[in-house]
Design a protein around this motif. Structure first.
Motif, PDB file in Angstrom:
ATOM      1  N   ARG A 274      -1.598  66.359  -9.776  1.00 25.96           N
ATOM      2  CA  ARG A 274      -1.421  67.419 -10.767  1.00 25.96           C
ATOM      3  C   ARG A 274      -2.538  67.280 -11.802  1.00 25.96           C
ATOM      4  O   ARG A 274      -2.727  66.231 -12.411  1.00 25.96           O
ATOM      5  N   TYR A 275      -3.314  68.346 -11.947  1.00 23.84           N
ATOM      6  CA  TYR A 275      -4.455  68.307 -12.858  1.00 23.84           C
ATOM      7  C   TYR A 275      -4.066  67.767 -14.233  1.00 23.84           C
ATOM      8  O   TYR A 275      -4.748  66.892 -14.787  1.00 23.84           O
ATOM      9  N   SER A 276      -2.987  68.277 -14.781  1.00 22.41           N
ATOM     10  CA  SER A 276      -2.615  67.933 -16.157  1.00 22.41           C
ATOM     11  C   SER A 276      -2.157  66.487 -16.308  1.00 22.41           C
ATOM     12  O   SER A 276      -2.154  65.945 -17.422  1.00 22.41           O
ATOM     13  N   ASP A 277      -1.785  65.847 -15.191  1.00 25.33           N
ATOM     14  CA  ASP A 277      -1.308  64.466 -15.252  1.00 25.33           C
ATOM     15  C   ASP A 277      -2.415  63.441 -15.026  1.00 25.33           C
ATOM     16  O   ASP A 277      -2.211  62.248 -15.285  1.00 25.33           O
ATOM     17  N   PHE A 278      -3.565  63.884 -14.542  1.00 23.61           N
ATOM     18  CA  PHE A 278      -4.625  62.935 -14.183  1.00 23.61           C
ATOM     19  C   PHE A 278      -5.193  62.258 -15.429  1.00 23.61           C
ATOM     20  O   PHE A 278      -5.526  62.910 -16.412  1.00 23.61           O
TER      21      PHE A 278
END
Length: 214
Positions: free
Chosen positions: A179-183
């Motif tokens: 997930r982009y936002s979690d990276f």
């Protein structure tokens, strides 16, 4: 693709990658297109399309760059990253996708001498979109992968369209997603942990796929 194409590929990459989620979010760093072009010309699995009706000298209107991965080459790259680190957030998340792929794939595990073609980048000039050039490049690349003895193909898909293409239409297997936002990564310039893609929500995930050829 030949060495004489690298300058045009670099130009078209920098123009078209701005439309991809990662490129649109972060922008294109100077020389990034040239790095892609130089890396892709090393193996005979990258292709270009030229419009020969154009007056020239710039006739390249589409490209599909690829490279061949081996267990030895991946080990050398991992060792280099361990020593030198990664100073670019896009390269950091792409490296994470490679790790996820390797964790699930059995290609190199069952055959240490196997070869895997990796799709690196695709670019089609805006004026030539909708003419099937991307499909033509995909088909010839897959055919070449078989010819040169590749056991599988892998690709990181950053946009909805490519994720749908590889998973639904071409039968690639999903090997991992982030997930982009979690990276998160530690920015070597600041020494702090950051979420460089926290605001990137469409699509929600970056995904890596694989298709066995043998």
């Amino acid at each position: 693709m030949t060495t004489s194409d690298t300058q045009e590929i670099a130009r078209l990459f920098e123009k078209t990658f701005r439309r991809e989620p990662l490129g649109a979010h972060r922008g294109i760093s100077e020389g990034e297109g040239d790095d892609i072009a130089q890396a892709s010309v090393q193996d005979p699995v990258s292709f270009v399309i030229e419009d020969t009706t154009l007056p020239g000298p710039l006739r390249l209107v589409a490209f599909r760059t690829s490279c061949i991965l081996t267990a030895e080459g991946l080990a050398q790259k991992a060792e280099k990253i361990a020593k030198e680190g990664i100073d670019d957030s896009v390269q950091a998340i792409l490296n994470r996708m490679t790790e996820l792929w390797l964790a699930k794939s059995t290609v190199l595990e069952t055959n240490p001498s196997a070869k895997v073609m990796k799709f690196m980048a695709l670019g089609v000039d805006t004026d030539y979109e909708g003419q099937g050039l991307a499909k033509d490049l995909l088909n010839v690349s897959m055919e070449k992968a078989v010819q040169v003895g590749c056991d599988a193909v892998t690709v990181v898909a950053s946009a909805f369209a490519t994720q749908h293409l590889f998973s639904k239409r071409l039968g690639f297997e999903l090997m991992g997603r982030v997930r982009y936002s979690d990276f998160t990564w530690v920015n070597p310039k600041t020494g702090k942990e950051e979420r460089p893609f926290e605001s990137l929500v469409e699509p929600e995930f970056l995904e890596v796929y694989e298709k066995r050829l043998v």
